[in-house]
Design a protein around this motif. Structure first.
Motif, PDB file in Angstrom:
ATOM      1  N   LYS A 103       0.854  -1.284   0.619  1.00  0.00           N
ATOM      2  CA  LYS A 103       0.106   0.114  -0.243  1.00  0.00           C
ATOM      3  C   LYS A 103       1.205   1.416  -0.066  1.00  0.00           C
ATOM      4  N   PHE A 104       2.385   1.162   0.574  1.00  0.00           N
ATOM      5  CA  PHE A 104       2.952   2.102   0.611  1.00  0.00           C
ATOM      6  C   PHE A 104       4.566   1.930  -0.042  1.00  0.00           C
ATOM      7  N   GLU A 118       1.642   6.611  -0.921  1.00  0.00           N
ATOM      8  CA  GLU A 118      -0.216   6.379  -0.574  1.00  0.00           C
ATOM      9  C   GLU A 118      -0.547   5.636  -2.331  1.00  0.00           C
ATOM     10  N   LEU A 163       4.383   3.690  12.647  1.00  0.00           N
ATOM     11  CA  LEU A 163       2.889   4.047  11.791  1.00  0.00           C
ATOM     12  C   LEU A 163       1.690   4.519  12.783  1.00  0.00           C
ATOM     13  N   ASN A 167      -2.038   7.116   8.975  1.00  0.00           N
ATOM     14  CA  ASN A 167      -1.560   7.542   8.512  1.00  0.00           C
ATOM     15  C   ASN A 167      -0.185   8.545   9.169  1.00  0.00           C
TER      16      ASN A 167
END
Length: 380
Positions: A103-104, A118, A163, A167
């Motif tokens: 995702k990141f 992202e 994290l 976010n």
């Protein structure tokens, strides 16, 4: 190839039989206008209908994201640049790494910042810019849980970021222990143990001290004793995490037993990581990159002599320590220094490389005796 054999087992069978391998160039990817320092495969690429994807970063201050797009036309490119991440970093982007869920994407820059992007709906949005290092950030790595992000830099420090909900990122610890530029950080594939490699010739192992709610160095791998005698540029874990390989300016690869947890005591004593063997005599110039394939066990290296080399473990029941032999040397893998080599996480035959020649290359391991029909690549 036997239709019932998997690509990774087929490669192992070839090597055990003494057959020769070759690297076939699948595609040369152009677009960067300066040295390409690093490539990183998205760990979920090819899963759940998601197309295979990787990122590359460069001295041109950009990150390019490449996606595999199948084509029936042999003249059409297989890998296409689908995004260029720019205008965030003001200097060279030295390293990039995807979170475990894909995702990141974190990118580390010589401008002293680490950006976190992202990936949503095919688009990339910068959601954080992490500041703290005094100058160049050299490397970035996500933990197996995806909750921690480590960075390191020329300021001799290692930072660990956590994290948070929404976010957000919070600095969890700043680690001081190296006496020179820290070249690379890498989290263990299953434990929350961090390893750092430095210009001070050492590798340090870091773990969280629960009692003090902070991270500490639990072991240093280096001289005096068995260790590298010059800058340690990179390292990579075997799939299980039980072994690790490091590469250095001293022209050697070193393999380490990392099966224990050096942060915990067993019968009142800590069980440290230990040196297993040294792979030497093959490289003529600095080894900048090393990657241990999670599928085949083949170790790839990239060096300042423009070559890519592959090493495979020899099996001798009588030997006290493991041994590795070079099974392939690809001369002129790039026209100048090879800065990075990375195996595809699931396709055992695919290797990506990056060099000072501004190029990213995708290679396929093939059987030299039948290079035309010995392909094992089954990308879709």
């Amino acid at each position: 190839m036997d239709g019932g054999s998997s690509p990774d087992s087929a490669i192992s069978d070839w090597l055990l039989a003494g057959d020769d391998l070759d690297l076939r160039l699948v595609q040369q990817l152009e677009g960067h206008t300066d040295k390409v320092w690093n490539v990183a495969w998205n760990p979920v690429c090819g899963l759940g209908g998601k197309p295979p994807m990787f990122a590359s970063c460069s001295g041109d201050r950009t990150v390019r994201v490449w996606e595999h797009q199948p084509s029936r036309d042999p003249c059409s490119p297989l890998w296409v640049c689908v995004a260029v991440l720019e205008e965030m970093h003001k200097r060279t982007v030295r390293a990039c790494d995807w979170s475990p869920d894909g995702k990141f994407l974190a990118t580390a820059s010589f401008d002293g910042t680490t950006a976190v992007w992202e990936h949503v709906g095919g688009e990339f949005e910068c959601i954080a810019s992490l500041e703290g290092h005094e100058n160049e950030v050299k490397s970035v790595s996500w933990s197996a849980s995806g909750m921690l992000l480590a960075t390191c830099g020329r300021d001799k420090s290692v930072w660990i970021w956590e994290l948070q909900p929404g976010n957000e990122f919070e600095c969890a610890s700043v680690l001081h222990g190296h006496t020179q530029d820290v070249k690379m950080v890498q989290f263990h594939p299953s434990r929350e143990i961090l390893v750092s490699a430095s210009y001070d010739n050492s590798i340090k192992v870091w773990a969280e001290d629960i009692d003090n709610d902070d991270w500490e160095c639990v072991q240093t791998l280096g001289n005096p004793g068995r260790g590298h005698t010059s800058t340690v540029w990179a390292l990579s874990f075997e799939s299980s995490g039980d072994r690790m390989v490091s590469c250095s300016d001293d022209l050697t690869l070193m393999v380490w037993d990392t099966s224990s947890d050096p942060s915990k005591n067993v019968d009142g004593k800590s069980v440290p990581w230990k040196h297993l063997c040294t792979i030497s005599g093959y490289h003529d110039r600095t080894i900048f990159s090393v990657d241990w394939s999670k599928s085949t066990g083949i170790i790839a290296s990239g060096a300042g002599d423009d070559c890519i080399r592959l090493f495979f473990e020899t099996r001798d029941d009588l030997a006290q320590a493991p041994g590795f032999k070079m099974v392939l040397k690809k001369d002129k893998g790039h026209s100048t220094d090879v800065n990075c080599v990375k195996w595809h996480p699931r396709e055992p035959c695919l290797l990506a490389s990056a060099g000072d020649d501004c190029m990213v290359k995708i290679w396929e391991v093939v059987h030299r005796k039948s290079s035309r029909n010995g392909s094992l690549h089954n990308q879709s």
